[in-house]
Design an enzyme around this catalytic site. Structure first.
Site, mmCIF file in Angstrom:
data_model
loop_
_atom_site.group_PDB
_atom_site.id
_atom_site.type_symbol
_atom_site.label_atom_id
_atom_site.label_comp_id
_atom_site.label_asym_id
_atom_site.label_seq_id
_atom_site.Cartn_x
_atom_site.Cartn_y
_atom_site.Cartn_z
ATOM 1 C CE1 TYR A 60 -16.572 -25.547 29.184
ATOM 2 C CE2 TYR A 60 -16.453 -27.612 30.406
ATOM 3 C CZ TYR A 60 -15.912 -26.388 30.062
ATOM 4 O OH TYR A 60 -14.730 -25.983 30.613
ATOM 5 C CG ASP A 100 -18.557 -14.969 24.360
ATOM 6 O OD1 ASP A 100 -18.254 -14.426 23.286
ATOM 7 O OD2 ASP A 100 -18.288 -14.452 25.469
ATOM 8 C CG HIS A 115 -8.671 -19.741 26.784
ATOM 9 N ND1 HIS A 115 -8.901 -18.975 27.900
ATOM 10 C CD2 HIS A 115 -7.325 -19.851 26.693
ATOM 11 C CE1 HIS A 115 -7.745 -18.624 28.456
ATOM 12 N NE2 HIS A 115 -6.774 -19.137 27.740
ATOM 13 C CB CYS A 123 -15.031 -36.773 17.410
ATOM 14 S SG CYS A 123 -14.889 -38.559 17.668
ATOM 15 C CB CYS A 126 -12.876 -39.313 13.758
ATOM 16 S SG CYS A 126 -14.237 -38.142 13.946
ATOM 17 C CG LEU A 211 -16.253 -3.020 36.671
ATOM 18 C CD1 LEU A 211 -16.940 -1.944 35.850
ATOM 19 C CD2 LEU A 211 -17.194 -4.213 36.857
HETATM 20 N N1 APR Z 1 -16.424 -4.065 31.785
HETATM 21 C C1 APR Z 1 -15.074 -4.245 31.912
HETATM 22 N N2 APR Z 1 -14.540 -5.165 32.731
HETATM 23 C C2 APR Z 1 -15.376 -5.940 33.446
HETATM 24 C C3 APR Z 1 -16.776 -5.805 33.374
HETATM 25 C C4 APR Z 1 -17.303 -4.809 32.493
HETATM 26 N N3 APR Z 1 -18.606 -4.599 32.349
HETATM 27 N N4 APR Z 1 -17.336 -6.699 34.214
HETATM 28 C C5 APR Z 1 -16.341 -7.358 34.789
HETATM 29 N N5 APR Z 1 -15.141 -6.917 34.342
HETATM 30 C C6 APR Z 1 -13.791 -7.366 34.684
HETATM 31 C C7 APR Z 1 -13.644 -7.873 36.098
HETATM 32 O O1 APR Z 1 -13.364 -6.803 36.983
HETATM 33 C C8 APR Z 1 -12.460 -8.848 35.960
HETATM 34 O O2 APR Z 1 -11.235 -8.200 36.209
HETATM 35 O O3 APR Z 1 -13.495 -8.472 33.861
HETATM 36 C C9 APR Z 1 -12.521 -9.297 34.510
HETATM 37 C C10 APR Z 1 -12.950 -10.745 34.328
HETATM 38 O O4 APR Z 1 -11.966 -11.589 34.859
HETATM 39 P P1 APR Z 1 -12.160 -13.185 34.929
HETATM 40 O O5 APR Z 1 -13.499 -13.510 35.481
HETATM 41 O O6 APR Z 1 -10.974 -13.739 35.626
HETATM 42 O O7 APR Z 1 -12.179 -13.624 33.387
HETATM 43 P P2 APR Z 1 -10.960 -13.841 32.404
HETATM 44 O O8 APR Z 1 -9.835 -12.918 32.735
HETATM 45 O O9 APR Z 1 -11.488 -13.806 31.026
HETATM 46 O O10 APR Z 1 -10.519 -15.315 32.751
HETATM 47 C C11 APR Z 1 -9.444 -15.889 32.018
HETATM 48 O O11 APR Z 1 -9.792 -17.965 33.077
HETATM 49 O O12 APR Z 1 -11.182 -19.597 33.933
HETATM 50 C C12 APR Z 1 -10.434 -19.217 32.852
HETATM 51 O O13 APR Z 1 -10.650 -20.059 30.720
HETATM 52 C C13 APR Z 1 -11.220 -19.114 31.569
HETATM 53 O O14 APR Z 1 -10.779 -17.678 29.678
HETATM 54 C C14 APR Z 1 -10.958 -17.711 31.085
HETATM 55 C C15 APR Z 1 -9.668 -17.352 31.822
#
Ligand code: APR
Length: 243
Positions: A60, A100, A115, A123, A126, A211
């Site tokens: 992290y 983020d 999330h 902490c 506390c 995407l």
């Molecule tokens: N524009 C649109 N979509 C995009 C782009 C882009 N430029 N780049 C990537 N993607 C898409 C990918 O195709 C994918 O389907 O974004 C998606 C990201 O998926 P993940 O990596 O699984 O992320 P997320 O869905 O946010 O994950 C959910 O999983 O690990 C945990 O806590 C973590 O909050 C996260 C949760």
């Protein structure tokens, strides 16, 4: 369908790692994503933190430091969502799975970090939560109570309860438009939001901007494929023009 929305209708937007990809942050499940190099069981569960806090802190710390990198900035998709909130008469609730702070920096205010937030530390002794961009180790003392060993990133790990679920559920229940952006739709409860929206009392119109095809794409009325920086401003322009 977007043409028939009323300007006072409630909109709920869910975002995931894909919206921050073009700002330079990694997604999780793409081939070059975070989970291709790290194991969830080693860095993203309460058990992992109890077993090896040093490893979890290093994971992290590296991701927290990125938020301080001047090259990492909100992109056109983050800015478009902030503009929608500012210019739409009804409520625009933005629910992000992202830890983020790019939505915050773009100006979104009606925002739930379901999330948690990597820029905040908590902490466990506390309960103090504060925004702090600095590295943590298992020995870092808490600035509030002075005890060491209790500081953790203020994020939701696998096996923990996402934040503000009551408020999110109530908004989805009453939204006329649900939009999912840049999320693979694999992690619950967020992956189930489209189902709740689609069958809510308003028969919400459901739009996915991603995407590529996802596990939940078939649930949406409209699933558009492309980059968030192109699809999101186009949708926001269409929404604001429609009223
Ligand atoms: N524009 C649109 N979509 C995009 C782009 C882009 N430029 N780049 C990537 N993607 C898409 C990918 O195709 C994918 O389907 O974004 C998606 C990201 O998926 P993940 O990596 O699984 O992320 P997320 O869905 O946010 O994950 C959910 O999983 O690990 C945990 O806590 C973590 O909050 C996260 C949760």
């Amino acid at each position: 369908m977007i043409d028939t929305l009323k300007k006072t209708d409630r909109i709920v937007i869910l975002t995931g790692a894909g919206i921050s990809k073009e700002s330079g942050l990694e997604t999780f499940r793409d081939p070059d994503g975070i989970w291709a190099r790290h194991s969830i069981d080693e860095v993203a569960t309460p058990e992992a933190f109890a077993r090896n806090p040093g490893l979890v802190h290093r994971f992290y710390n590296a991701r927290r430091r990125l938020l301080d990198d001047p090259a990492i900035q909100p992109n056109a998709a983050h800015h478009a969502l902030a503009a929608l909130e500012a210019n739409w008469q009804g409520e625009v609730l933005l629910v992000t799975q992202n830890v983020d702070d790019l939505h915050d920096r773009a100006g979104s205010r009606n925002l739930i970090h379901m999330h948690g937030e990597i820029a905040k530390i908590r902490c466990v002794f506390c309960g103090d939560v504060r925004r702090q961009i600095r590295d943590l180790s298992p020995d870092t003392p808490c600035d509030a109570c002075g005890r060491s060993g209790g500081l953790r990133p203020d994020v939701v790990w696998f096996g923990e309860m996402p934040r503000d679920m009551d408020r999110i559920g109530a908004a989805i229940e009453d939204c006329a438009l649900f939009v999912s952006i840049g999320t693979s739709g694999t992690v619950y409860p967020a992956a189930g939001f489209v189902h709740e929206a689609r069958y809510n009392d308003r028969d919400a119109h459901c739009v996915e901007l991603n995407l590529e095809e996802t596990d939940t794409s078939p649930m949406f009325h409209d699933s558009r494929k492309g980059r968030a920086t192109e699809l999101v401003p186009a949708l926001v322009d269409a929404l604001l023009a429609s009223t």
